[in-house]
Design a protein around this motif. Structure first.
Motif, PDB file in Angstrom:
ATOM      1  N   THR A  86     -44.488  10.625  -7.740  1.00 59.07           N
ATOM      2  CA  THR A  86     -44.553  10.736  -9.200  1.00 59.07           C
ATOM      3  C   THR A  86     -43.532   9.795  -9.844  1.00 59.07           C
ATOM      4  OG1 THR A  86     -43.083  12.638  -9.126  1.00 59.07           O
ATOM      5  CG2 THR A  86     -45.449  13.087  -9.249  1.00 59.07           C
ATOM      6  N   THR A  87     -42.486   9.465  -9.130  1.00 62.43           N
ATOM      7  CA  THR A  87     -41.498   8.511  -9.639  1.00 62.43           C
ATOM      8  C   THR A  87     -42.171   7.175  -9.945  1.00 62.43           C
ATOM      9  OG1 THR A  87     -39.770   9.575  -8.345  1.00 62.43           O
ATOM     10  CG2 THR A  87     -39.316   7.352  -9.127  1.00 62.43           C
ATOM     11  N   TYR A  91     -44.081   7.507 -13.227  1.00 64.03           N
ATOM     12  CA  TYR A  91     -43.157   7.457 -14.361  1.00 64.03           C
ATOM     13  C   TYR A  91     -42.572   6.060 -14.531  1.00 64.03           C
ATOM     14  CZ  TYR A  91     -43.425  12.452 -15.161  1.00 64.03           C
ATOM     15  OH  TYR A  91     -43.877  13.702 -15.469  1.00 64.03           O
ATOM     16  N   GLY A 146     -44.942   8.333 -18.123  1.00 62.74           N
ATOM     17  CA  GLY A 146     -45.383   9.716 -18.240  1.00 62.74           C
ATOM     18  C   GLY A 146     -46.877   9.812 -18.475  1.00 62.74           C
TER      19      GLY A 146
END
Length: 190
Positions: free
Chosen positions: A44-45, A48, A53
């Motif tokens: 998920t980094t 982002y 987001g």
């Protein structure tokens, strides 16, 4: 020493493609950043880092969908404005079939008005041109005609994607569009 780029354009494209497929399948609520990252073999980094987001990712998917779809709608007007409308209908179909998950994303939930505007804007321009050139009746309302043509092509694409049309649907779509447009032809004066 320059730090190597961890999250490259190839990963960004994979994330956009997968996010579009997830949106197509279940709308914005179905887009989980954790699932998206897992499906693309990243974290998920990375999502982002590349998009900032979920809202920005949704915007990026929509921008990509519109970019690809409107590229198909870039029909260069020729001498026959009615033929241009038929070519635009065929181009719409090809755009929908080229990127079906992005096409679906444009017409899902709160994203729907953007897809509709992309489709209707170009149609209305060409209908207005056909009326101005006296190829279609002068009393024809371009907004109504554009919606009617859009409904014809969009419905056709929906049926084709579900396997509900006979073989070789492309020429049949052109025939259907000619049939609709022939009903709006300007009367021939002698």
């Amino acid at each position: 020493m320059v730090r190597p780029k961890v999250h490259d354009e190839a990963l960004r494209r994979r994330l956009l493609e997968r996010a579009g497929a997830m949106l197509s399948a279940g709308g914005p609520a179905a887009l989980s950043l954790r699932t998206l990252a897992h499906d693309c073999g990243t974290s998920t980094t990375a999502v982002y880092s590349l998009f900032g987001g979920k809202p920005a990712l949704l915007n990026a998917v929509l921008e990509e969908a519109l970019l690809r779809f409107t590229a198909h709608l870039a029909v260069v007007p020729g001498d026959d404005p009615v033929a241009d409308l038929v070519r635009l209908g065929a181009a719409y179909r090809l755009g929908a079939l080229a990127d079906p998950h992005l096409f679906d994303a444009m017409f899902t939930g709160e994203l729907q008005p953007v897809g509709a505007q992309a489709a209707l804007g170009r149609l209305r321009e060409l209908v207005e041109r056909a009326v101005e050139d006296k190829a279609l009746r002068p009393d024809l309302d371009p907004a109504t005609a554009a919606v009617t043509l859009w409904a014809t092509v969009h419905g056709w694409v929906s049926l084709q994607r579900r396997g509900l049309l006979p073989d070789d649907p492309a020429p049949r779509l052109e025939e259907a569009l000619h049939t609709v447009l022939d009903g709006w032809r300007a009367p021939v004066t002698i």
